[in-house]
Design an enzyme around this catalytic site. Structure first.
Site, PDB file in Angstrom:
ATOM      1  N   CYS A   1       0.936  -1.150  -0.155  1.00 48.01           N
ATOM      2  CA  CYS A   1       0.178   0.130  -0.133  1.00 48.01           C
ATOM      3  C   CYS A   1       0.790   1.174  -0.188  1.00 48.01           C
ATOM      4  O   CYS A   1       0.713   2.135  -0.887  1.00 48.01           O
ATOM      5  CB  CYS A   1      -0.888  -0.100   1.225  1.00 48.01           C
ATOM      6  SG  CYS A   1      -1.772   1.357   1.374  1.00 48.01           S
TER       7      CYS A   1
ATOM      8  N   CYS B   1      -1.335   1.512  -3.279  1.00 47.25           N
ATOM      9  CA  CYS B   1      -2.279   2.812  -2.938  1.00 47.25           C
ATOM     10  C   CYS B   1      -1.742   4.180  -2.962  1.00 47.25           C
ATOM     11  O   CYS B   1      -2.352   4.874  -3.538  1.00 47.25           O
ATOM     12  CB  CYS B   1      -3.199   2.430  -1.610  1.00 47.25           C
ATOM     13  SG  CYS B   1      -3.430   0.986  -1.093  1.00 47.25           S
TER      14      CYS B   1
ATOM     15  N   LYS C   1       0.056   5.304  -5.984  1.00 46.73           N
ATOM     16  CA  LYS C   1      -1.003   5.631  -7.002  1.00 46.73           C
ATOM     17  C   LYS C   1      -1.921   6.532  -6.791  1.00 46.73           C
ATOM     18  O   LYS C   1      -2.213   7.362  -7.935  1.00 46.73           O
ATOM     19  CB  LYS C   1      -1.896   4.112  -7.047  1.00 46.73           C
ATOM     20  CG  LYS C   1      -2.956   3.815  -7.972  1.00 46.73           C
ATOM     21  CD  LYS C   1      -4.305   4.357  -7.582  1.00 46.73           C
ATOM     22  CE  LYS C   1      -4.709   4.089  -6.253  1.00 46.73           C
ATOM     23  NZ  LYS C   1      -5.439   2.786  -6.063  1.00 46.73           N
TER      24      LYS C   1
ATOM     25  N   TYR D   1      -9.331  -3.697 -11.100  1.00 46.08           N
ATOM     26  CA  TYR D   1      -9.036  -2.380 -10.096  1.00 46.08           C
ATOM     27  C   TYR D   1      -7.589  -1.549 -10.921  1.00 46.08           C
ATOM     28  O   TYR D   1      -7.755  -0.429 -11.510  1.00 46.08           O
ATOM     29  CB  TYR D   1      -8.825  -2.527  -8.749  1.00 46.08           C
ATOM     30  CG  TYR D   1      -9.750  -2.780  -7.727  1.00 46.08           C
ATOM     31  CD1 TYR D   1     -10.106  -1.586  -7.135  1.00 46.08           C
ATOM     32  CD2 TYR D   1     -10.258  -3.782  -7.619  1.00 46.08           C
ATOM     33  CE1 TYR D   1     -10.988  -2.051  -6.057  1.00 46.08           C
ATOM     34  CE2 TYR D   1     -11.389  -4.241  -6.696  1.00 46.08           C
ATOM     35  CZ  TYR D   1     -11.671  -2.978  -6.024  1.00 46.08           C
ATOM     36  OH  TYR D   1     -12.582  -3.064  -4.751  1.00 46.08           O
TER      37      TYR D   1
ATOM     38  N   GLU E   1      -7.387   1.509 -13.241  1.00 52.18           N
ATOM     39  CA  GLU E   1      -6.953   2.965 -12.614  1.00 52.18           C
ATOM     40  C   GLU E   1      -5.693   3.294 -13.496  1.00 52.18           C
ATOM     41  O   GLU E   1      -5.667   4.549 -13.755  1.00 52.18           O
ATOM     42  CB  GLU E   1      -6.492   2.683 -11.120  1.00 52.18           C
ATOM     43  CG  GLU E   1      -7.552   2.422 -10.103  1.00 52.18           C
ATOM     44  CD  GLU E   1      -7.354   2.173  -8.895  1.00 52.18           C
ATOM     45  OE1 GLU E   1      -6.183   1.817  -8.581  1.00 52.18           O
ATOM     46  OE2 GLU E   1      -8.161   2.100  -8.116  1.00 52.18           O
TER      47      GLU E   1
ATOM     48  N   HIS F   1     -27.293  21.236  -0.885  1.00 50.58           N
ATOM     49  CA  HIS F   1     -27.305  21.792  -2.118  1.00 50.58           C
ATOM     50  C   HIS F   1     -26.532  23.042  -2.479  1.00 50.58           C
ATOM     51  O   HIS F   1     -26.114  23.713  -1.558  1.00 50.58           O
ATOM     52  CB  HIS F   1     -28.763  22.364  -2.283  1.00 50.58           C
ATOM     53  CG  HIS F   1     -29.072  22.745  -3.791  1.00 50.58           C
ATOM     54  ND1 HIS F   1     -29.171  21.808  -4.881  1.00 50.58           N
ATOM     55  CD2 HIS F   1     -29.205  24.052  -4.215  1.00 50.58           C
ATOM     56  CE1 HIS F   1     -29.418  22.572  -5.842  1.00 50.58           C
ATOM     57  NE2 HIS F   1     -29.390  23.900  -5.581  1.00 50.58           N
TER      58      HIS F   1
ATOM     59  N   GLU G   1     -26.223  14.929  -3.263  1.00 51.48           N
ATOM     60  CA  GLU G   1     -27.726  15.404  -3.032  1.00 51.48           C
ATOM     61  C   GLU G   1     -28.540  14.317  -3.586  1.00 51.48           C
ATOM     62  O   GLU G   1     -29.608  14.118  -3.100  1.00 51.48           O
ATOM     63  CB  GLU G   1     -28.168  16.791  -3.167  1.00 51.48           C
ATOM     64  CG  GLU G   1     -28.031  17.312  -4.372  1.00 51.48           C
ATOM     65  CD  GLU G   1     -28.678  18.821  -4.797  1.00 51.48           C
ATOM     66  OE1 GLU G   1     -29.688  19.074  -4.121  1.00 51.48           O
ATOM     67  OE2 GLU G   1     -27.787  19.563  -5.218  1.00 51.48           O
TER      68      GLU G   1
HETATM   69  P1  NDP Z   1      -8.060  -8.059 -10.199  1.00 52.33           P
HETATM   70  O1  NDP Z   1      -8.229  -9.221  -9.962  1.00 52.33           O
HETATM   71  O2  NDP Z   1      -9.010  -6.831  -9.766  1.00 52.33           O
HETATM   72  O3  NDP Z   1      -8.238  -8.040 -11.606  1.00 52.33           O
HETATM   73  C1  NDP Z   1      -7.405  -8.772 -12.410  1.00 52.33           C
HETATM   74  C2  NDP Z   1      -7.621  -8.552 -14.025  1.00 52.33           C
HETATM   75  O4  NDP Z   1      -6.907  -9.513 -14.940  1.00 52.33           O
HETATM   76  C3  NDP Z   1      -9.266  -9.384 -14.384  1.00 52.33           C
HETATM   77  O5  NDP Z   1      -9.721  -8.406 -15.280  1.00 52.33           O
HETATM   78  C4  NDP Z   1      -8.871 -10.548 -14.898  1.00 52.33           C
HETATM   79  O6  NDP Z   1      -9.713 -11.004 -15.712  1.00 52.33           O
HETATM   80  C5  NDP Z   1      -7.554 -10.291 -15.630  1.00 52.33           C
HETATM   81  N1  NDP Z   1      -6.603 -11.327 -15.793  1.00 52.33           N
HETATM   82  C6  NDP Z   1      -6.357 -12.399 -14.966  1.00 52.33           C
HETATM   83  N2  NDP Z   1      -5.571 -13.371 -15.477  1.00 52.33           N
HETATM   84  C7  NDP Z   1      -5.374 -13.071 -16.982  1.00 52.33           C
HETATM   85  C8  NDP Z   1      -4.605 -13.762 -17.802  1.00 52.33           C
HETATM   86  N3  NDP Z   1      -4.141 -14.759 -17.733  1.00 52.33           N
HETATM   87  N4  NDP Z   1      -4.715 -12.952 -19.005  1.00 52.33           N
HETATM   88  C9  NDP Z   1      -5.349 -11.854 -19.051  1.00 52.33           C
HETATM   89  N5  NDP Z   1      -6.177 -11.418 -18.330  1.00 52.33           N
HETATM   90  C10 NDP Z   1      -6.197 -11.910 -17.001  1.00 52.33           C
HETATM   91  O7  NDP Z   1      -6.790  -7.568  -9.726  1.00 52.33           O
HETATM   92  P2  NDP Z   1      -5.907  -6.491  -9.936  1.00 52.33           P
HETATM   93  O8  NDP Z   1      -4.548  -6.658  -9.850  1.00 52.33           O
HETATM   94  O9  NDP Z   1      -6.442  -5.328 -10.445  1.00 52.33           O
HETATM   95  O10 NDP Z   1      -6.262  -6.005  -8.159  1.00 52.33           O
HETATM   96  C11 NDP Z   1      -5.939  -6.739  -7.225  1.00 52.33           C
HETATM   97  C12 NDP Z   1      -6.843  -6.799  -6.026  1.00 52.33           C
HETATM   98  O11 NDP Z   1      -6.283  -5.456  -4.972  1.00 52.33           O
HETATM   99  C13 NDP Z   1      -8.230  -5.901  -6.138  1.00 52.33           C
HETATM  100  O12 NDP Z   1      -9.051  -7.293  -6.346  1.00 52.33           O
HETATM  101  C14 NDP Z   1      -8.392  -5.210  -5.096  1.00 52.33           C
HETATM  102  O13 NDP Z   1      -9.022  -5.858  -3.914  1.00 52.33           O
HETATM  103  C15 NDP Z   1      -7.137  -4.759  -4.852  1.00 52.33           C
HETATM  104  N6  NDP Z   1      -6.997  -3.298  -5.363  1.00 52.33           N
HETATM  105  C16 NDP Z   1      -7.647  -2.289  -4.680  1.00 52.33           C
HETATM  106  C17 NDP Z   1      -7.754  -0.985  -5.139  1.00 52.33           C
HETATM  107  C18 NDP Z   1      -8.558   0.125  -4.575  1.00 52.33           C
HETATM  108  O14 NDP Z   1      -9.000  -0.422  -3.642  1.00 52.33           O
HETATM  109  N7  NDP Z   1      -8.636   0.985  -5.174  1.00 52.33           N
HETATM  110  C19 NDP Z   1      -6.793  -0.713  -6.384  1.00 52.33           C
HETATM  111  C20 NDP Z   1      -5.951  -1.717  -6.624  1.00 52.33           C
HETATM  112  C21 NDP Z   1      -6.077  -2.802  -6.125  1.00 52.33           C
HETATM  113  P3  NDP Z   1     -11.084 -11.795 -15.181  1.00 52.33           P
HETATM  114  O15 NDP Z   1     -12.001 -10.783 -14.770  1.00 52.33           O
HETATM  115  O16 NDP Z   1     -11.472 -12.542 -16.629  1.00 52.33           O
HETATM  116  O17 NDP Z   1     -10.699 -13.004 -14.452  1.00 52.33           O
END
Ligand code: NDP
Length: 457
Positions: free
Chosen positions: A43, A48, A51, A183, A187, A440, A445
């Site tokens: 983080c 976080c 980012k 995510y 982002e 407002h 709102e």
């Molecule tokens: P996520 O699990 O959110 O997303 C991973 C993405 O990668 C999905 O779209 C997935 O597709 C895709 N994917 C996985 N494997 C492959 C592959 N082999 N080929 C192509 N695409 C693939 O993971 P993130 O890394 O974005 O984030 C991890 C976690 O970290 C989040 O779930 C969240 O909990 C946390 N996080 C929170 C944030 C916040 O609060 N703002 C910011 C960043 C992270 P599919 O959907 O088809 O599986």
């Protein structure tokens, strides 16, 4: 049996640090903590915090466009990435120091070393030290997952990136291909586009942000495209070839193009490799996660785990709560379960998506619901001539009238959803929202002025 310490924490991220501090300062425990990299963990050092600072940096591009629309005469310069990056790292160094100082103030012994579990009560450090502990807390977090097939290219020095790399880039690429629809992918697509990088994002599924409310996913995908990001869903990467310091990518939609870099935001995996857990008797889950019960205890009674390594809800504030609950339970005699219900979160895209509670789809599976939803051009952006629309949605139980879910797409939705989260946690009904007088003129709102459901299901 006597031990060197009461608690040995492996991992100095947000969760581990919280657990160590509470156990030492409030539980009177003798605590040691090992961190192999930098104090603060994902983080603070490579997640976080940097980012969000990049979100702010990127937002100025749009703020300057809006400023011109509001009558300001500006000379817009270009973005100085090396200057920003240097300042970013100074800030991360400062925060790392704060984390370290807080641990020291609480009386925690810090080991700047990699720790492995030698047996259920012994930790081995790679500086040769062995420490025995009554309890061991695994708080090692996770790391970016890069699919196997693209690793050789990365190892050969091609610009095959994961999210950790972004903060250290010597320069920003002119163009980037972002792979993934979660995510991190969404982002960074928005952040980099705001900083002037030409962004293409591909996602293998039908719509980005799987697991979020369908209507919100569709709405946000449109807004992502509106800001010039080329977003292709139902598209995967077939081939990647390194050429002249760049990469040529072939995708399943027939496109073949060069990119300055490719960012794989393809999920994260728990950090359990080589930790000695299996040898100590802790069977790992399918993704390598540490399975725990509601007290964050593993099948080996002296070993606990919290945060991303347990693959429950991978969010910093959740890891902090889990770490705190563990320390309260084990060292303060206050039995506390971490509460995983109605955890709000925000995706820091442009605009942001804030979400708490059930999606419309999940709620409909559970019970009959009313859906209240509005989409409008916010005063600030409409005046600036932008077309993006805010979306606010409430999912309401027909039987109890409770608001089961709230989904917001707007600038500052992250701030709004935190407050909506309190209302939902308190069990607010739609009528509670209705009798709350609007502030407002604000965007929020609209949350208290949606009179009729747009549909029932
Ligand atoms: P996520 O699990 O959110 O997303 C991973 C993405 O990668 C999905 O779209 C997935 O597709 C895709 N994917 C996985 N494997 C492959 C592959 N082999 N080929 C192509 N695409 C693939 O993971 P993130 O890394 O974005 O984030 C991890 C976690 O970290 C989040 O779930 C969240 O909990 C946390 N996080 C929170 C944030 C916040 O609060 N703002 C910011 C960043 C992270 P599919 O959907 O088809 O599986």
């Amino acid at each position: 049996m006597s031990f060197d310490v009461d608690l040995f924490v492996i991992g100095g991220g947000s969760g581990g640090v919280r657990a160590a501090r509470i156990a030492a300062a409030e539980g009177g425990a003798r605590v040691a903590l090992a961190e192999e990299s930098r104090m603060g963990g994902t983080c603070v050092i490579r997640g976080c915090v940097p980012k969000k600072l990049m979100v702010f940096a990127s937002g100025f591009a749009h703020a300057m466009e809006d400023a011109a629309a509001y009558g300001w005469q500006l000379q817009v310069g270009s973005f100085d990435w090396p200057g920003f990056r240097a300042k970013l790292h100074t800030e991360l160094d400062r925060l790392e120091g704060v984390y370290r100082a807080n641990l020291e103030r609480a009386g925690v012994t810090i080991h700047d070393a990699r720790a492995t579990i030698a047996d259920p009560h012994t930790v081995q450090l790679d500086d040769g030290t062995t420490v025995t502990a009554k309890h061991i807390l695994v708080a090692t977090g996770g790391r970016p997952f890069l699919p196997e097939m693209w690793r050789p290219l990365r190892e050969a020095g091609a610009p095959v990136l994961v999210s950790d790399d972004i903060f250290d880039l010597p320069e920003l690429p002119d163009s980037i291909l972002v792979v993934g629809g979660g995510y991190i992918a969404c982002e960074f697509a928005c952040i980099l586009a705001g900083l002037g990088v030409k962004v293409t994002q591909i996602y293998r599924g039908a719509q980005i942000l799987r697991g979020f409310d369908e209507e919100a996913r569709g709405h946000l995908a449109e807004l992502i495209r509106d800001q010039g990001i080329e977003l292709h869903v139902g598209t995967d990467l077939i081939e990647l070839v390194a050429a002249d310091g760049a990469l040529r990518a072939k995708t399943t939609d027939g496109r073949e193009r060069p990119y300055g870099a490719v960012l794989f935001a393809t999920g994260r995996v728990p950090n359990t490799e080589g930790l000695g857990l299996v040898e100590a008797g802790v069977a790992l889950g399918r993704r390598g996660e540490v399975p725990v019960d509601e007290w964050s205890q593993t099948g080996v009674p002296s070993i606990y785990a919290i945060g991303d390594v347990t693959d429950r809800i991978a969010l910093t504030p959740v890891a902090i709560r889990e770490g705190h609950a563990f320390a309260d339970t084990v060292f303060r005699g206050v039995a506390t379960r971490a509460d995983h219900d109605l955890v709000a979160s925000a995706v820091f895209t442009r605009p942001e998506l804030g979400s708490v509670g059930l999606t419309e789809e999940a709620a409909r599976e559970q019970e009959p619901v009313e859906i209240y939803c509005t989409s409008f051009r916010a005063m600030h952006t409409a005046f600036a001539g932008r077309h993006d629309r805010v979306m606010m949605k409430l999912v309401v139980s027909k039987a109890t009238r409770r608001v089961l879910g709230c989904h917001i797409i707007a600038d500052q939705a992250g701030e709004m959803i935190q407050l909506a989260g309190i209302a939902l946690k308190m069990g607010a009904t739609k009528e509670d929202f209705d009798r709350t007088v609007a502030v407002h003129p604000t965007m929020a709102e609209e949350l208290v002025t949606m009179r009729r459901p747009v549909r029932e299901a």
